[in-house]
Design an enzyme around this catalytic site. Sequence first.
Site, PDB file in Angstrom:
ATOM      1  N   ASP A   1       0.711  -1.342  -0.133  1.00 29.71           N
ATOM      2  CA  ASP A   1      -0.049  -0.088   0.074  1.00 29.71           C
ATOM      3  C   ASP A   1       0.886   1.236   0.059  1.00 29.71           C
ATOM      4  O   ASP A   1       1.916   1.409   0.708  1.00 29.71           O
ATOM      5  CB  ASP A   1      -0.884  -0.022   1.222  1.00 29.71           C
ATOM      6  CG  ASP A   1      -1.947   1.098   1.229  1.00 29.71           C
ATOM      7  OD1 ASP A   1      -2.708   1.401   0.487  1.00 29.71           O
ATOM      8  OD2 ASP A   1      -1.723   2.102   2.383  1.00 29.71           O
TER       9      ASP A   1
ATOM     10  N   GLU B   1       1.098  -0.537  -5.249  1.00 31.89           N
ATOM     11  CA  GLU B   1       0.322   0.585  -5.551  1.00 31.89           C
ATOM     12  C   GLU B   1       1.013   1.577  -5.445  1.00 31.89           C
ATOM     13  O   GLU B   1       1.330   2.533  -4.538  1.00 31.89           O
ATOM     14  CB  GLU B   1      -0.762   0.614  -4.176  1.00 31.89           C
ATOM     15  CG  GLU B   1      -1.878   1.575  -4.572  1.00 31.89           C
ATOM     16  CD  GLU B   1      -2.490   2.600  -3.546  1.00 31.89           C
ATOM     17  OE1 GLU B   1      -3.284   3.327  -3.536  1.00 31.89           O
ATOM     18  OE2 GLU B   1      -1.805   2.445  -2.386  1.00 31.89           O
TER      19      GLU B   1
END
Length: 634
Positions: free
Chosen positions: A314, A367
């Site tokens: 993330d 990401e």
Amino acid sequence: MSQVQPYSLFTDFDIDLFKAGKHFRLYEKLGAHLIEVDGVKGTYFAVWAPSARSVSVVGDFNYWIQGEHLLQVRWDSSGIWEGFIPGLEKGTTYKYKIQSNNGGVITEKADPFALYCEHPPHTASVIWDLNYDWKDKNWMETRKGHNDLDKPYSVYEVHLGSWKRNAEGKFLTYLELATELVNYVKETGFTHVEFMPIMEYPYDPSWGYQLVGYFAPTSRFGKPQDFMVLVDKLHQAGIGVILDWVPSHFPEDSHGLGFFDGSNLFEHPDRRKGYHPDWKSLVFNYGRNEVRAFLISNAIFWLQQYHVDGLRVDAVASMLYLDYSRNEGEWEPNIFGGRENLDTISFLKDFNEAVYSNFEGVQTIAEESTSFSMVSRPTFVGGLGFGMKWMMGWMHDTLEYFQKETVYRKYHQNDLTFSMTYAFSENFMLPLSHDEVVYGKKSIAGRMPGDEWQKFANLRLLYGYMFTHPGSKLLFMGSEFGQSAEWNFEGSLDWHLLQYDLHEGIKKTITDLNALYKTYPALHEKQFSPEGFEWINYSDHQNAVMSYIRKGHNSKEDVVVVCNFTQVVREKYRIGLPQKGKLEEIFNSDASVYGGSGVLNSSKLVIEASPYDGREYSVELTLPPLSVTVYKFS
């Protein structure tokens, strides 16, 4: 209860590796471990707290009194406190009470390596083991054949707390999900499930992205072994498991990692590097060896102990740039005067090298929303080493285009064709994720223009375009049946919508697109290579039509894709082709079974020796309204 006895699981080699930031299985040493010493059962504790003056284990067993069970600090300047407490059993709750050398500050902390945590809002750690009889041997031995970059990779992104709830509105347990979710994913044909963070977190509105228990599956849905059952059942059904992993930041909750031993132990001491203004959270000190070992050990832990097949990392962009979300004067350049965080870059390379050298058939996925180069290229050629990267530009441009009324699309075709100018610069995953269905953005279905029929036709067109575009795929839960409302983490998906034909038609579309993606090698074998894609015509702006060929290893199995982005039926639409023979329609998003108007190319279409689009051969097609049609050569 007996007092703490001297004991250690650490060797001198362990300590050397830890200090060097190269011990990637710290979970085997630090934390609470049920062991037997000289015939006596109990629990060995070890915690890293170099700024501590004293460390006590406290819990119900000693009325949470500091000083009753004091750990001993090791002699080797590692900062590790340890000891064995006889009689402490599985299920016992505990914390560490730490008195700091820094002014005598006392902190009461959950164990950073706890395997199990109390159900929030309770915050204690729980002594536990990870004993489990795995039944996924076949998957583990063959998963490389499922997870390689030339294999279909269609991901269903799930937030466990809101996928489905029971009649009382309560969470489904891991064990209930091991039946209901597994059956649903198998039915719809996704190859992988990605779980939004399941590591223990204190605050539901964070969706799990503010972690305190990095080594513990959240107790909201059951025990650690129950989560193992869920992973096991997915594997037995031939479905891979990806976990969202959050090494970018952590919350300031008093029982968490922040100011752990009265010092900035896990977080960077410079607030310009150690605090994230967007999320009001702390940022790991990636330049500290022990912190790097903690994080990489955590990644290895989930892959090893829970048989996970991939980690989606993330907020990588927030880690890479020193000035991320910071104004001038709020950040300091690196030693070369640049904005890149050199410690982060080094850490991410170490992380990826450790993962790929220890496990076959896994993937790491970044990401990462910027133009940082070579994110998904090997470290030995200068890349960060990820297997894939989210294609945020494709997501943004595609949704911008699809929101436009069809009459205006001819002026904006470049929004779609632009993605092919950089589609192979990374190994891209196409994400329509949870971030796109919250905070007033509407659901994916809710963004589509036109009347009800056109909205659903546009949605089928979007998904058909996505599944035939190069790259792997990710779709957030609910989007696969055209959820109308924005995602609400406090409730359940609107499963009642499936009683309506148009919503059921979207689900059928996704199911068949997953089957198409898996069945036809041309759609996945070269999905990250320019050799896997060839434009037929990208410049027919006036009709808002695009056509292209997808290619695999065998040219005889190439497929042809034609997208009609308006509601006008285009008869006798000619496209150029590289070979003679016949074309057979193998997918049509306008089929009546999906809720379409049923305009089909039903018979085999003869390819003529008539030059067109700069090619020697051509064929005439009927293009249904707002549709993707896919053809194979025969």
